[in-house]
Design an enzyme around this catalytic site. Structure first.
Site, mmCIF file in Angstrom:
data_model
loop_
_atom_site.group_PDB
_atom_site.id
_atom_site.type_symbol
_atom_site.label_atom_id
_atom_site.label_comp_id
_atom_site.label_asym_id
_atom_site.label_seq_id
_atom_site.Cartn_x
_atom_site.Cartn_y
_atom_site.Cartn_z
ATOM 1 N N CYS A 1 16.144 31.442 27.329
ATOM 2 C CA CYS A 1 16.274 30.002 26.905
ATOM 3 C C CYS A 1 15.172 28.990 27.560
ATOM 4 O O CYS A 1 14.356 27.987 27.101
ATOM 5 C CB CYS A 1 17.260 29.353 26.944
ATOM 6 S SG CYS A 1 18.223 29.548 28.714
ATOM 7 N N LYS B 1 30.890 33.984 30.206
ATOM 8 C CA LYS B 1 29.896 32.811 30.286
ATOM 9 C C LYS B 1 30.493 31.905 29.315
ATOM 10 O O LYS B 1 30.176 32.125 27.967
ATOM 11 C CB LYS B 1 28.469 33.259 30.269
ATOM 12 C CG LYS B 1 27.731 31.884 30.329
ATOM 13 C CD LYS B 1 26.263 32.238 30.553
ATOM 14 C CE LYS B 1 25.426 30.901 30.473
ATOM 15 N NZ LYS B 1 23.909 31.279 30.394
ATOM 16 N N ARG C 1 25.192 26.484 21.973
ATOM 17 C CA ARG C 1 25.181 28.021 22.037
ATOM 18 C C ARG C 1 26.507 28.567 21.797
ATOM 19 O O ARG C 1 26.824 29.641 22.239
ATOM 20 C CB ARG C 1 24.973 28.093 23.460
ATOM 21 C CG ARG C 1 23.573 27.671 24.026
ATOM 22 C CD ARG C 1 23.194 28.456 25.214
ATOM 23 N NE ARG C 1 22.049 27.915 26.121
ATOM 24 C CZ ARG C 1 20.830 27.332 25.850
ATOM 25 N NH1 ARG C 1 20.445 27.874 24.612
ATOM 26 N NH2 ARG C 1 20.090 26.835 26.642
ATOM 27 N N GLU D 1 35.617 40.801 27.759
ATOM 28 C CA GLU D 1 34.087 40.893 27.943
ATOM 29 C C GLU D 1 33.832 41.697 29.544
ATOM 30 O O GLU D 1 32.781 42.346 29.244
ATOM 31 C CB GLU D 1 33.713 39.494 28.068
ATOM 32 C CG GLU D 1 33.657 38.767 26.713
ATOM 33 C CD GLU D 1 32.596 39.127 25.854
ATOM 34 O OE1 GLU D 1 31.490 39.996 26.546
ATOM 35 O OE2 GLU D 1 32.204 38.551 25.006
ATOM 36 N N LYS E 1 31.888 32.124 34.638
ATOM 37 C CA LYS E 1 31.027 31.190 34.560
ATOM 38 C C LYS E 1 31.331 30.026 33.698
ATOM 39 O O LYS E 1 31.445 30.263 32.469
ATOM 40 C CB LYS E 1 29.623 31.389 34.491
ATOM 41 C CG LYS E 1 28.426 30.300 34.463
ATOM 42 C CD LYS E 1 27.234 30.959 34.103
ATOM 43 C CE LYS E 1 26.207 29.773 34.075
ATOM 44 N NZ LYS E 1 24.830 29.979 33.655
ATOM 45 N N SER F 1 25.548 23.734 37.717
ATOM 46 C CA SER F 1 24.788 22.465 37.978
ATOM 47 C C SER F 1 25.615 21.439 37.732
ATOM 48 O O SER F 1 25.878 20.567 38.619
ATOM 49 C CB SER F 1 23.721 22.629 37.038
ATOM 50 O OG SER F 1 24.155 22.498 35.683
ATOM 51 N N TYR G 1 24.607 26.009 44.274
ATOM 52 C CA TYR G 1 23.490 25.135 44.874
ATOM 53 C C TYR G 1 23.621 24.460 46.175
ATOM 54 O O TYR G 1 22.792 23.847 46.730
ATOM 55 C CB TYR G 1 23.143 24.223 43.664
ATOM 56 C CG TYR G 1 23.140 24.652 42.280
ATOM 57 C CD1 TYR G 1 21.446 25.083 42.156
ATOM 58 C CD2 TYR G 1 23.918 24.727 41.440
ATOM 59 C CE1 TYR G 1 21.381 25.866 40.837
ATOM 60 C CE2 TYR G 1 23.653 25.221 40.115
ATOM 61 C CZ TYR G 1 22.153 25.830 39.972
ATOM 62 O OH TYR G 1 22.101 26.147 38.540
#
Ligand code: PBG
Length: 330
Positions: free
Chosen positions: A125, A198, A220, A236, A251, A278, A315
């Site tokens: 992406c 995810k 998505r 998964e 996630k 994020s 982060y």
């Protein structure tokens, strides 16, 4: 026996006894620090993520990672950011041996060797002009041609010296395809951390600004998971383990702690990572003034670990590691 003889507060009376009975500890070694790299230019603060930067390949990046290492952060995951004019429908810049991520891997490995463990996100992406995570055919992201490109990307990173690749595209069979490709090129020791569960999440908003990777059409939801499903995450994860994943991931983290716990309880023998994404980071930063950012951050990271994560992509890694030198505030 019960009250007045039984008094749980005895175990909370002071710092020493609280620490002695604490069930969960976080440490800088639990963290994987996401780092955005770009080919050239100056160091740029990311507008949507205060305190995070896009690093050109060079001295500033190395200095920053030196600082990370000095506080115990010894794992990074790299994300490439490239200018629009090198993007194309097939995300060619993602598997260019002279691309930004392979160059970053070499630069970092030359500087730090085994002291700093390098993961690299495998997705398209950031490199496609349409912003989807794979090749688009008839307005759909085509699974089987996309995973071949992921495999190529993974081998390119392995060639550059990466320790682990981390496929994040949520294509079916991506882990098996990457494992096969790595092995057939002799990269038996390069690991795979799979973004197994995810979710299609609006918590990725600030990242997409950072990496300029938002899809130009649609969304998505035809490849990332539906936020309404938890049990499906176990499926998964089990598929990825069968396909050869060394580490699996849930996630985002914070709104999905039930999923973290469900996965850990059902597949306890595989290391589990959770991605404190994020949006979770930027929300904390945006709330400064209303909350104690330091304590809230450490509380969040502790909660992710308590839910069952062995590793946390965050982060906050650098600031949290610095705060942890003074001990936990609990
Ligand atoms: C690439 C990728 C994304 C994130 C990690 N890898 C974005 C997306 O799926 O849109 C998000 C990370 C974050 O929000 O911190 N596929």
């Amino acid at each position: 026996m019960r009250f007045p003889h039984v008094r749980p507060r005895r175990l909370r009376a002071g710092k020493v006894i609280r620490d002695a009975v604490a069930e969960t500890w976080i440490d800088a070694r639990d963290f994987i620090y996401p780092v955005f790299v770009k080919p050239r230019g100056g160091v740029e603060e990311i507008s949507s993520m205060p305190g995070q930067f896009r690093w050109p390949l060079g001295r500033e990046l190395i200095n920053h990672l030196e600082e990370a290492l000095s506080v115990g952060v010894d794992k990074v995951i790299l994300f490439g950011v490239v200018p629009d004019d090198v993007k194309d429908p097939h995300g060619t810049a993602g598997y260019d041996p002279n691309g930004v991520v392979p160059q970053a891997i070499k630069l970092i490995k030359d500087a730090f060797g085994d002291k700093l463990y390098v993961f690299a996100d495998v997705c398209l992406c950031e490199y496609t002009d349409h912003g989807h995570c794979g090749v688009v055919k008839n307005n759909r992201v085509d699974n089987d041609s996309t995973i071949k490109l992921y495999a190529k990307e993974a081998v390119t990173y392995a060639d550059a010296g990466v320790d682990f690749v981390a496929p994040s595209g949520m294509m079916d069979g991506q882990v098996a395809e990457i494992r096969r490709a790595l092995d057939s090129h002799g990269f038996h020791d390069v690991g795979i951390m799979a973004y197994s569960a995810k979710y299609a999440s609006a918590f990725y908003g600030p990242f997409r600004v950072a990496a300029s990777s938002a899809p130009k059409f649609g969304d998505r939801r035809s490849y990332q998971m539906d936020p309404r499903n938890a049990r499906e995450a176990v499926r998964e994860v089990m598929l990825d383990v069968e396909e050869g994943a060394d580490i699996v991931m849930v996630k985002p983290a914070l709104a999905y702690l039930d999923v973290v716990k469900l996965v850990k309880d059902n597949v306890p023998w595989v290391p589990l990572a959770a991605y404190n994404v994020s949006g979770e980071y930027s929300m904390v930063k945006a709330a400064a003034g209303y909350i104690d950012v330091k304590v809230v951050t450490l509380e969040i990271l502790t909660s992710i670990k308590r839910a069952g994560a062995d590793l946390i992509l965050t982060y906050h890694a650098l600031e949290a590691a610095k705060w942890l030198r003074d001990g936990l505030p609990f």
